[in-house]
Design a protein around this motif. Structure first.
Motif, PDB file in Angstrom:
ATOM      1  N   ARG A  75       8.508  -0.808  -7.762  1.00 58.45           N
ATOM      2  CA  ARG A  75       7.312  -0.172  -8.306  1.00 58.45           C
ATOM      3  C   ARG A  75       7.712   0.948  -9.262  1.00 58.45           C
ATOM      4  O   ARG A  75       8.587   1.759  -8.943  1.00 58.45           O
ATOM      5  CB  ARG A  75       6.442   0.369  -7.175  1.00 58.45           C
ATOM      6  CG  ARG A  75       5.821  -0.737  -6.331  1.00 58.45           C
ATOM      7  CD  ARG A  75       5.091  -0.211  -5.111  1.00 58.45           C
ATOM      8  NE  ARG A  75       6.003   0.111  -4.016  1.00 58.45           N
ATOM      9  CZ  ARG A  75       5.610   0.434  -2.794  1.00 58.45           C
ATOM     10  NH1 ARG A  75       4.322   0.482  -2.508  1.00 58.45           N
ATOM     11  NH2 ARG A  75       6.488   0.704  -1.843  1.00 58.45           N
ATOM     12  N   HIS A 186       6.190 -10.079  -3.086  1.00 58.38           N
ATOM     13  CA  HIS A 186       5.934  -8.711  -3.540  1.00 58.38           C
ATOM     14  C   HIS A 186       5.294  -7.881  -2.429  1.00 58.38           C
ATOM     15  O   HIS A 186       5.691  -6.733  -2.197  1.00 58.38           O
ATOM     16  CB  HIS A 186       5.005  -8.727  -4.764  1.00 58.38           C
ATOM     17  CG  HIS A 186       5.711  -8.985  -6.042  1.00 58.38           C
ATOM     18  ND1 HIS A 186       5.138  -9.663  -7.091  1.00 58.38           N
ATOM     19  CD2 HIS A 186       6.955  -8.668  -6.465  1.00 58.38           C
ATOM     20  CE1 HIS A 186       5.991  -9.744  -8.095  1.00 58.38           C
ATOM     21  NE2 HIS A 186       7.103  -9.150  -7.727  1.00 58.38           N
ATOM     22  N   GLU A 190       7.105  -4.672  -0.709  1.00 55.52           N
ATOM     23  CA  GLU A 190       6.461  -3.356  -0.834  1.00 55.52           C
ATOM     24  C   GLU A 190       6.337  -2.677   0.524  1.00 55.52           C
ATOM     25  O   GLU A 190       6.617  -1.479   0.665  1.00 55.52           O
ATOM     26  CB  GLU A 190       5.067  -3.505  -1.450  1.00 55.52           C
ATOM     27  CG  GLU A 190       5.072  -3.678  -2.959  1.00 55.52           C
ATOM     28  CD  GLU A 190       3.667  -3.821  -3.522  1.00 55.52           C
ATOM     29  OE1 GLU A 190       2.691  -3.527  -2.800  1.00 55.52           O
ATOM     30  OE2 GLU A 190       3.547  -4.223  -4.692  1.00 55.52           O
TER      31      GLU A 190
END
Length: 202
Positions: A75, A186, A190
């Motif tokens: 990110r 993803h 995360e």
């Protein structure tokens, strides 16, 4: 482009969007398994393990994509230490040498044998779940007592029988399966990253 063609394209586009959203929404029924996988990956990284990804074709691209997210940055606003991750589709020399000298079925299991260490995690990505080279590396992981996690499609194929943990995108559309796999990757990474940051491991 005439009006009727635009209208037809809009209809097709809307259908594709609805299909991909439906595939993702169905993941809510696997929330327990997703949570278990997040915590297992976190624990293995905490113990010094790395993530080892593999897949064929579009799934090979997803494997490299997800490995890069951990190695470099996931990110934009989260700067942290790099996390150990690697894709087994290493390079054309390794792949072609293995295919030529041994067998294409061994292109993942061969480098896996060389690179795997205690507490590593194998993440295999396969739309069909029947790719022979995926089955071979999953068998090798089982032999070496390495945690294996598979992202699969259709009904899971043979791979689900060789994986410790698996998530199945129950769709017959390869594109929708692959779109959901990368979304899933993803999301899981995360959440793992959040746990690593919260516990000051990275």
């Amino acid at each position: 482009m005439i009006k009727s063609e635009i209208s037809s394209l809009s209809s097709s586009l809307l259908t594709a969007i609805q299909e991909t959203n439906k595939s993702k929404e169905k993941l809510i029924f696997q929330k327990k398994e997703i949570n278990q996988i997040i915590n297992l990956i976190f624990k293995k990284i905490k113990l010094g393990g790395k993530l080892i990804f593999c897949g064929n074709g579009g799934s090979a691209a997803d494997a490299q994509h997800l490995a890069a997210e951990f190695l470099i940055r996931l990110r934009p606003k989260v700067n942290r230490k790099p996390i150990q991750a690697i894709s087994l589709a290493l390079d054309t020399s390794t792949i072609t040498a293995c295919g030529n000298d041994y067998d294409f079925d061994k292109i993942f299991s061969r480098p896996f044998q060389a690179l795997v260490k205690k507490n590593d995690v194998l993440i295999a990505i396969s739309t069909s779940g029947n790719s022979k080279n995926i089955i071979e590396v999953l068998k090798e992981a089982k032999k070496k007592k390495i945690l294996s996690i598979s992202f699969l499609g259709f009904q899971g194929g043979k791979a689900k029988n060789h994986s410790q943990k698996y998530l199945i995108i129950k769709s017959n559309n390869v594109a929708r399966i692959q779109e959901t796999h990368i979304f899933l990757g993803h999301f899981i990474l995360e959440k793992v990253e959040d746990l690593l940051l919260k516990n000051k491991i990275i």
